[in-house]
Write a protein that holds these residues in place. Structure first.
Motif, PDB file in Angstrom:
ATOM      1  N   GLY A  69       0.830  -1.207   0.000  1.00 23.27           N
ATOM      2  CA  GLY A  69       0.000   0.000   0.000  1.00 23.27           C
ATOM      3  C   GLY A  69       0.857   1.247   0.000  1.00 23.27           C
ATOM      4  N   ILE A  70       0.344   2.275  -0.663  1.00 19.43           N
ATOM      5  CA  ILE A  70       1.039   3.566  -0.746  1.00 19.43           C
ATOM      6  C   ILE A  70       0.027   4.671  -0.463  1.00 19.43           C
ATOM      7  CG2 ILE A  70       2.153   5.221  -2.327  1.00 19.43           C
ATOM      8  CD1 ILE A  70       4.034   2.960  -1.926  1.00 19.43           C
ATOM      9  N   ASP A  71       0.421   5.642   0.347  1.00 20.91           N
ATOM     10  CA  ASP A  71      -0.358   6.862   0.583  1.00 20.91           C
ATOM     11  C   ASP A  71       0.565   8.054   0.419  1.00 20.91           C
ATOM     12  OD1 ASP A  71      -2.994   6.220   1.100  1.00 20.91           O
ATOM     13  OD2 ASP A  71      -2.714   6.047   3.264  1.00 20.91           O
ATOM     14  N   VAL A  72       0.002   9.174  -0.008  1.00 23.77           N
ATOM     15  CA  VAL A  72       0.774  10.413  -0.091  1.00 23.77           C
ATOM     16  C   VAL A  72       0.729  11.096   1.267  1.00 23.77           C
ATOM     17  CG1 VAL A  72       0.902  12.707  -1.141  1.00 23.77           C
ATOM     18  CG2 VAL A  72       0.347  10.718  -2.549  1.00 23.77           C
ATOM     19  N   VAL A  73       1.894  11.460   1.785  1.00 26.53           N
ATOM     20  CA  VAL A  73       1.999  12.216   3.025  1.00 26.53           C
ATOM     21  C   VAL A  73       1.950  13.703   2.700  1.00 26.53           C
ATOM     22  CG1 VAL A  73       3.466  12.748   5.022  1.00 26.53           C
ATOM     23  CG2 VAL A  73       3.299  10.390   4.168  1.00 26.53           C
ATOM     24  N   LYS A  74       2.770  14.116   1.700  1.00 25.88           N
ATOM     25  CA  LYS A  74       2.744  15.530   1.291  1.00 25.88           C
ATOM     26  C   LYS A  74       3.432  15.716  -0.050  1.00 25.88           C
ATOM     27  CE  LYS A  74       6.943  17.449   3.235  1.00 25.88           C
ATOM     28  NZ  LYS A  74       7.528  18.554   3.920  1.00 25.88           N
ATOM     29  N   PHE A  75       3.070  16.798  -0.697  1.00 32.28           N
ATOM     30  CA  PHE A  75       3.712  17.224  -1.934  1.00 32.28           C
ATOM     31  C   PHE A  75       4.689  18.328  -1.581  1.00 32.28           C
ATOM     32  CE2 PHE A  75      -0.090  15.254  -3.542  1.00 32.28           C
ATOM     33  CZ  PHE A  75       0.273  14.736  -4.778  1.00 32.28           C
ATOM     34  N   GLY A  76       5.961  18.149  -1.937  1.00 28.14           N
ATOM     35  CA  GLY A  76       6.950  19.210  -1.786  1.00 28.14           C
ATOM     36  C   GLY A  76       7.058  19.963  -3.106  1.00 28.14           C
ATOM     37  N   THR A  77       8.027  20.835  -3.219  1.00 26.71           N
ATOM     38  CA  THR A  77       8.216  21.599  -4.452  1.00 26.71           C
ATOM     39  C   THR A  77       8.661  20.700  -5.603  1.00 26.71           C
ATOM     40  OG1 THR A  77       8.813  23.541  -3.152  1.00 26.71           O
ATOM     41  CG2 THR A  77       9.442  23.554  -5.478  1.00 26.71           C
ATOM     42  N   SER A  78       9.669  19.868  -5.341  1.00 29.13           N
ATOM     43  CA  SER A  78      10.142  18.940  -6.368  1.00 29.13           C
ATOM     44  C   SER A  78      10.049  17.489  -5.878  1.00 29.13           C
ATOM     45  CB  SER A  78      11.591  19.263  -6.754  1.00 29.13           C
ATOM     46  OG  SER A  78      12.441  19.100  -5.642  1.00 29.13           O
ATOM     47  N   SER A  79       9.440  17.304  -4.728  1.00 28.53           N
ATOM     48  CA  SER A  79       9.376  15.960  -4.144  1.00 28.53           C
ATOM     49  C   SER A  79       7.946  15.522  -3.864  1.00 28.53           C
ATOM     50  CB  SER A  79      10.171  15.921  -2.834  1.00 28.53           C
ATOM     51  OG  SER A  79       9.570  16.771  -1.876  1.00 28.53           O
ATOM     52  N   LEU A  80       7.845  14.242  -3.576  1.00 23.00           N
ATOM     53  CA  LEU A  80       6.588  13.628  -3.168  1.00 23.00           C
ATOM     54  C   LEU A  80       6.952  12.705  -2.008  1.00 23.00           C
ATOM     55  CD1 LEU A  80       3.566  13.084  -3.725  1.00 23.00           C
ATOM     56  CD2 LEU A  80       4.277  11.364  -5.376  1.00 23.00           C
ATOM     57  N   VAL A  81       6.330  12.925  -0.854  1.00 24.22           N
ATOM     58  CA  VAL A  81       6.610  12.098   0.313  1.00 24.22           C
ATOM     59  C   VAL A  81       5.483  11.079   0.454  1.00 24.22           C
ATOM     60  CG1 VAL A  81       7.011  12.051   2.796  1.00 24.22           C
ATOM     61  CG2 VAL A  81       7.850  13.977   1.437  1.00 24.22           C
ATOM     62  N   LEU A  82       5.866   9.817   0.503  1.00 17.76           N
ATOM     63  CA  LEU A  82       4.912   8.716   0.561  1.00 17.76           C
ATOM     64  C   LEU A  82       5.063   7.945   1.870  1.00 17.76           C
ATOM     65  CD1 LEU A  82       5.577   7.335  -3.037  1.00 17.76           C
ATOM     66  CD2 LEU A  82       3.769   8.920  -2.337  1.00 17.76           C
ATOM     67  N   ARG A  83       4.030   7.197   2.189  1.00 14.28           N
ATOM     68  CA  ARG A  83       4.035   6.253   3.311  1.00 14.28           C
ATOM     69  C   ARG A  83       3.659   4.906   2.710  1.00 14.28           C
ATOM     70  NH1 ARG A  83       0.331   3.881   6.724  1.00 14.28           N
ATOM     71  NH2 ARG A  83       1.028   3.582   8.850  1.00 14.28           N
ATOM     72  N   SER A  84       4.289   3.833   3.170  1.00 10.96           N
ATOM     73  CA  SER A  84       3.981   2.511   2.642  1.00 10.96           C
ATOM     74  C   SER A  84       3.712   1.526   3.774  1.00 10.96           C
ATOM     75  CB  SER A  84       5.137   1.989   1.783  1.00 10.96           C
ATOM     76  OG  SER A  84       4.832   0.701   1.283  1.00 10.96           O
ATOM     77  N   GLU A  85       2.781   0.652   3.514  1.00 11.97           N
ATOM     78  CA  GLU A  85       2.493  -0.444   4.441  1.00 11.97           C
ATOM     79  C   GLU A  85       2.381  -1.713   3.609  1.00 11.97           C
ATOM     80  OE1 GLU A  85      -1.418  -1.743   6.844  1.00 11.97           O
ATOM     81  OE2 GLU A  85      -0.579   0.190   7.462  1.00 11.97           O
ATOM     82  N   VAL A  86       2.964  -2.787   4.128  1.00 14.84           N
ATOM     83  CA  VAL A  86       2.877  -4.085   3.457  1.00 14.84           C
ATOM     84  C   VAL A  86       2.249  -5.061   4.430  1.00 14.84           C
ATOM     85  CG1 VAL A  86       4.159  -5.946   2.331  1.00 14.84           C
ATOM     86  CG2 VAL A  86       4.946  -3.578   2.095  1.00 14.84           C
ATOM     87  N   ARG A  87       1.289  -5.805   3.934  1.00 15.42           N
ATOM     88  CA  ARG A  87       0.613  -6.787   4.785  1.00 15.42           C
ATOM     89  C   ARG A  87       0.576  -8.143   4.092  1.00 15.42           C
ATOM     90  NH1 ARG A  87      -5.287  -3.816   4.327  1.00 15.42           N
ATOM     91  NH2 ARG A  87      -5.697  -4.369   2.166  1.00 15.42           N
ATOM     92  N   ASN A  88       0.525  -9.176   4.906  1.00 11.49           N
ATOM     93  CA  ASN A  88       0.452 -10.547   4.429  1.00 11.49           C
ATOM     94  C   ASN A  88      -1.031 -10.905   4.287  1.00 11.49           C
ATOM     95  OD1 ASN A  88       0.378 -13.410   4.263  1.00 11.49           O
ATOM     96  ND2 ASN A  88       2.362 -13.535   5.282  1.00 11.49           N
ATOM     97  N   MET A  89      -1.460 -11.174   3.082  1.00  9.66           N
ATOM     98  CA  MET A  89      -2.880 -11.467   2.840  1.00  9.66           C
ATOM     99  C   MET A  89      -3.296 -12.822   3.433  1.00  9.66           C
ATOM    100  SD  MET A  89      -4.095  -8.855   1.358  1.00  9.66           S
ATOM    101  CE  MET A  89      -5.663  -9.513   0.840  1.00  9.66           C
ATOM    102  N   MET A  90      -2.354 -13.706   3.651  1.00  9.30           N
ATOM    103  CA  MET A  90      -2.676 -15.039   4.165  1.00  9.30           C
ATOM    104  C   MET A  90      -2.840 -15.031   5.683  1.00  9.30           C
ATOM    105  SD  MET A  90      -2.601 -16.061   1.147  1.00  9.30           S
ATOM    106  CE  MET A  90      -2.777 -17.800   0.970  1.00  9.30           C
ATOM    107  N   THR A  91      -1.963 -14.310   6.379  1.00 11.77           N
ATOM    108  CA  THR A  91      -2.002 -14.298   7.840  1.00 11.77           C
ATOM    109  C   THR A  91      -2.702 -13.053   8.398  1.00 11.77           C
ATOM    110  OG1 THR A  91       0.110 -13.125   8.044  1.00 11.77           O
ATOM    111  CG2 THR A  91       0.202 -15.545   7.944  1.00 11.77           C
ATOM    112  N   ARG A  92      -2.950 -12.072   7.535  1.00  5.62           N
ATOM    113  CA  ARG A  92      -3.567 -10.784   7.905  1.00  5.62           C
ATOM    114  C   ARG A  92      -2.657  -9.934   8.788  1.00  5.62           C
ATOM    115  NH1 ARG A  92      -6.958 -11.056   4.015  1.00  5.62           N
ATOM    116  NH2 ARG A  92      -8.840 -12.257   4.290  1.00  5.62           N
TER     117      ARG A  92
END
Length: 131
Positions: A69-92
């Motif tokens: 998963g990816i979410d945008v945290v903020k837009f900078g002038t020349s940057s993009l700050v993202l947050r990522s989460e990874v989950r196991n679909m089998m074990t939740r």
């Protein structure tokens, strides 16, 4: 959190312990962040500048399906700050969360370039009402 990609853990993705190799998972996250940024910033010249602390909370085994998963945290002038989460679909279980992935928009000479973006855009927003 919008989950964009699923990956199937295959034998070549495993470490000596028989679980998903952390470097492989980080490569998947980095690729997903780059693809997301390229689409958002409408520029194929985007690079990873920074990733914050990495803390693995659980593992994935061969045959498991992980979701990135990816979410945008903020837009900078020349940057993009993202947050990522990874989950196991089998074990939740949550495998990893990265609070700050900074992607930088580049010009033809490889220098940071302002992108002019201030919010997330979806493809349908760019296309308007196409019928």
């Amino acid at each position: 959190m919008r989950f964009h990609t699923r990956k199937w853990v295959k034998p070549e993705d495993l470490n000596a312990n028989g679980t998903l190799f952390g470097g492989k998972l980080l490569a998947w996250i980095d690729e997903e962040a780059a693809l997301y940024s390229i689409v958002q910033l409408e520029n194929p010249k985007v690079v990873t500048k920074y990733m914050s602390e990495i803390n693995f909370m659980s593992a994935a085994k061969q045959g498991d399906i992980v979701e990135i998963g990816i979410d945008v945290v903020k837009f900078g002038t020349s940057s993009l700050v993202l947050r990522s989460e990874v989950r196991n679909m089998m074990t939740r279980e949550k495998i990893i969360t990265i609070e700050n992935i900074t992607m930088v928009n580049l010009d033809e000479q490889g220098k940071p370039k302002p992108h002019g973006k201030t919010q997330i855009e979806f493809v349908e927003d760019r296309l308007g009402n196409v019928e």
